[in-house]
Design a protein around this motif. Structure first.
Motif, PDB file in Angstrom:
ATOM      1  N   VAL A   1      -2.571 -30.210   4.868  1.00 38.18           N
ATOM      2  CA  VAL A   1      -1.464 -29.009   4.297  1.00 38.18           C
ATOM      3  C   VAL A   1      -2.342 -27.565   4.560  1.00 38.18           C
ATOM      4  CG1 VAL A   1      -0.053 -28.149   2.358  1.00 38.18           C
ATOM      5  CG2 VAL A   1      -0.701 -30.634   2.761  1.00 38.18           C
ATOM      6  N   ALA A   2      -1.400 -26.740   4.895  1.00 36.06           N
ATOM      7  CA  ALA A   2      -1.962 -25.336   4.935  1.00 36.06           C
ATOM      8  C   ALA A   2      -0.849 -24.520   4.305  1.00 36.06           C
ATOM      9  CB  ALA A   2      -1.985 -24.962   6.255  1.00 36.06           C
ATOM     10  N   TYR A   3      -1.352 -23.443   3.936  1.00 33.14           N
ATOM     11  CA  TYR A   3      -0.482 -22.286   3.405  1.00 33.14           C
ATOM     12  C   TYR A   3      -0.664 -20.983   4.086  1.00 33.14           C
ATOM     13  CZ  TYR A   3       1.463 -24.997  -0.516  1.00 33.14           C
ATOM     14  OH  TYR A   3       1.896 -25.894  -1.299  1.00 33.14           O
ATOM     15  N   SER A   4       0.203 -20.271   4.455  1.00 33.33           N
ATOM     16  CA  SER A   4      -0.221 -18.844   4.813  1.00 33.33           C
ATOM     17  C   SER A   4       0.951 -17.814   4.425  1.00 33.33           C
ATOM     18  CB  SER A   4      -0.207 -18.747   6.319  1.00 33.33           C
ATOM     19  OG  SER A   4      -0.228 -17.515   7.091  1.00 33.33           O
ATOM     20  N   VAL A   5       0.306 -16.711   3.883  1.00 32.64           N
ATOM     21  CA  VAL A   5       1.477 -15.684   3.577  1.00 32.64           C
ATOM     22  C   VAL A   5       0.893 -14.206   4.410  1.00 32.64           C
ATOM     23  CG1 VAL A   5       2.186 -14.365   1.785  1.00 32.64           C
ATOM     24  CG2 VAL A   5       1.715 -16.663   1.339  1.00 32.64           C
ATOM     25  N   VAL A   6       2.166 -13.921   5.122  1.00 30.92           N
ATOM     26  CA  VAL A   6       2.041 -12.659   6.011  1.00 30.92           C
ATOM     27  C   VAL A   6       2.853 -11.418   5.347  1.00 30.92           C
ATOM     28  CG1 VAL A   6       2.502 -11.613   7.951  1.00 30.92           C
ATOM     29  CG2 VAL A   6       1.625 -13.827   7.852  1.00 30.92           C
ATOM     30  N   LEU A   7       2.484 -10.312   5.069  1.00 37.25           N
ATOM     31  CA  LEU A   7       3.223  -9.283   4.525  1.00 37.25           C
ATOM     32  C   LEU A   7       2.983  -7.943   5.495  1.00 37.25           C
ATOM     33  CD1 LEU A   7       1.440  -6.758   2.798  1.00 37.25           C
ATOM     34  CD2 LEU A   7       1.393  -8.537   1.165  1.00 37.25           C
ATOM     35  N   HIS A   8       4.042  -7.154   5.720  1.00 32.85           N
ATOM     36  CA  HIS A   8       4.012  -6.223   6.249  1.00 32.85           C
ATOM     37  C   HIS A   8       4.328  -4.964   5.356  1.00 32.85           C
ATOM     38  CE1 HIS A   8       4.836  -8.747   9.700  1.00 32.85           C
ATOM     39  NE2 HIS A   8       4.066  -7.847  10.420  1.00 32.85           N
ATOM     40  N   GLY A   9       3.666  -3.954   5.513  1.00 35.61           N
ATOM     41  CA  GLY A   9       3.970  -2.640   4.559  1.00 35.61           C
ATOM     42  C   GLY A   9       2.996  -1.380   5.104  1.00 35.61           C
ATOM     43  N   ASP A  10       2.851  -0.433   4.202  1.00 37.30           N
ATOM     44  CA  ASP A  10       2.140   0.832   4.517  1.00 37.30           C
ATOM     45  C   ASP A  10       1.148   0.831   3.430  1.00 37.30           C
ATOM     46  OD1 ASP A  10       4.422   1.737   6.270  1.00 37.30           O
ATOM     47  OD2 ASP A  10       5.656   1.804   4.585  1.00 37.30           O
ATOM     48  N   ALA A  11       0.014   1.184   4.317  1.00 35.37           N
ATOM     49  CA  ALA A  11      -1.264   1.371   3.499  1.00 35.37           C
ATOM     50  C   ALA A  11      -1.452   2.819   3.270  1.00 35.37           C
ATOM     51  CB  ALA A  11      -2.246   0.872   4.351  1.00 35.37           C
ATOM     52  N   GLU A  12      -2.159   3.334   2.241  1.00 34.00           N
ATOM     53  CA  GLU A  12      -2.447   4.536   1.763  1.00 34.00           C
ATOM     54  C   GLU A  12      -3.818   4.644   1.032  1.00 34.00           C
ATOM     55  OE1 GLU A  12       0.192   6.496  -1.019  1.00 34.00           O
ATOM     56  OE2 GLU A  12       0.876   4.500  -1.246  1.00 34.00           O
ATOM     57  N   ILE A  13      -4.693   5.376   1.036  1.00 36.40           N
ATOM     58  CA  ILE A  13      -5.733   5.660   0.447  1.00 36.40           C
ATOM     59  C   ILE A  13      -5.501   6.279  -0.912  1.00 36.40           C
ATOM     60  CG2 ILE A  13      -7.872   7.182   0.308  1.00 36.40           C
ATOM     61  CD1 ILE A  13      -7.952   6.866   3.505  1.00 36.40           C
ATOM     62  N   LEU A  14      -5.756   5.806  -1.794  1.00 36.79           N
ATOM     63  CA  LEU A  14      -5.432   6.441  -3.263  1.00 36.79           C
ATOM     64  C   LEU A  14      -6.146   7.685  -3.700  1.00 36.79           C
ATOM     65  CD1 LEU A  14      -4.818   3.086  -5.031  1.00 36.79           C
ATOM     66  CD2 LEU A  14      -3.282   4.252  -3.833  1.00 36.79           C
ATOM     67  N   GLU A  15      -5.485   8.790  -3.948  1.00 34.25           N
ATOM     68  CA  GLU A  15      -6.025  10.026  -4.170  1.00 34.25           C
ATOM     69  C   GLU A  15      -5.839  10.248  -5.681  1.00 34.25           C
ATOM     70  OE1 GLU A  15      -7.632  11.335  -1.891  1.00 34.25           O
ATOM     71  OE2 GLU A  15      -7.000  10.790   0.067  1.00 34.25           O
ATOM     72  N   ARG A  16      -4.775   9.712  -6.193  1.00 34.05           N
ATOM     73  CA  ARG A  16      -4.620  10.181  -7.779  1.00 34.05           C
ATOM     74  C   ARG A  16      -5.238   9.216  -8.727  1.00 34.05           C
ATOM     75  NH1 ARG A  16       0.639   8.700  -8.828  1.00 34.05           N
ATOM     76  NH2 ARG A  16       0.558   9.677 -10.581  1.00 34.05           N
ATOM     77  N   ASP A  17      -5.789   9.957  -9.821  1.00 38.11           N
ATOM     78  CA  ASP A  17      -6.544   9.207 -10.831  1.00 38.11           C
ATOM     79  C   ASP A  17      -5.649   8.086 -11.242  1.00 38.11           C
ATOM     80  OD1 ASP A  17      -8.625  10.895 -10.217  1.00 38.11           O
ATOM     81  OD2 ASP A  17      -8.262  12.199 -12.057  1.00 38.11           O
ATOM     82  N   ALA A  18      -4.437   8.172 -11.545  1.00 46.57           N
ATOM     83  CA  ALA A  18      -3.769   7.035 -12.160  1.00 46.57           C
ATOM     84  C   ALA A  18      -3.718   5.810 -11.205  1.00 46.57           C
ATOM     85  CB  ALA A  18      -2.320   7.455 -12.376  1.00 46.57           C
ATOM     86  N   ASP A  19      -3.327   6.142  -9.999  1.00 44.57           N
ATOM     87  CA  ASP A  19      -3.528   5.093  -9.107  1.00 44.57           C
ATOM     88  C   ASP A  19      -4.736   4.316  -8.781  1.00 44.57           C
ATOM     89  OD1 ASP A  19      -0.817   5.574  -8.206  1.00 44.57           O
ATOM     90  OD2 ASP A  19      -1.319   7.063  -6.575  1.00 44.57           O
TER      91      ASP A  19
END
Lengths: 134, 134
Positions: A81-99
């Motif tokens: 048995v195998a599982y695979s999950v793929v997502l697409h999205g937007d990556a960003e470097i976190l600059e804000r302290d809260a993030d």
């Protein structure tokens, strides 16, 4: 236990995809810049259906700066048995302290050497997962 | 056993990269078409420093037809040590009987359902590997 026939493929629900990602320590980030695919393994964490990882300023970040659209994948494989999950999205470097605080709160333990590491967050636009059996 | 300091990164030789790939059953293929990265897990085999996998005619093959340049990655992660090998190369669907016979000879056992599967071969242009410890 699943009771499915030999050699079947089933599609995971969104909830199942996120539960799976939450259990995996390692994923792979794919980027495409100028038609050239790149792939990087990363230790990652999930919180609130966002993906977090750390990286060093360098080649990987240069890729993200040019083309923030990324694909991200995690998988697990057994003899049958195998599982695979793929997502697409937007990556960003976190600059804000809260993030960054939200990222630190994941407790991620990476293989990166100490130093000027930065947090990257992927905000997904779509996620899909599959369960394969053989 | 390696005797290396805490939090070190070392570069694998080409021989070490191929030995590592030979031991891994699962890799991930990254493609880039129209600036969109895609990533696919595959069961693969190595022979004569070529990478072989099987796939079904479909989305993955469509990607390869448009842009044969791919990245391919395999990794292994322990609590304190990780290995990752990344190669870049050109992927092609095998049409010649002799090429398909070489692919079949790898004995690859995939998760694909029986049917009209095709063999794909990646001819590498570069390979790199890293060992990380934490």
């Amino acid at each position: 236990m699943h009771d499915q026939s030999h050699q079947s493929t089933s599609v995971l629900t969104d909830d199942e995809c996120w539960e799976f990602l939450d259990l995996q320590p390692i994923g792979r980030l794919a980027t495409a810049v100028g038609g050239v695919p790149e792939i990087f393994p990363v230790t990652f964490a999930v919180a609130d259906r966002l993906v977090y990882f750390k990286t060093r300023p360098g080649a990987k970040l240069a890729e993200l700066a040019v083309n923030a659209h990324v694909a991200f994948e995690a998988d697990q494989w057994g003899p049958d048995v195998a599982y695979s999950v793929v997502l697409h999205g937007d990556a960003e470097i976190l600059e804000r302290d809260a993030d960054r605080a939200a990222a630190e709160a994941t407790g991620l333990r990476s293989y990166l050497q100490d130093g000027k590491n930065v947090w990257v967050r992927i905000t997904p636009t779509e996620v899909s997962g599959r369960r394969l059996s053989r």
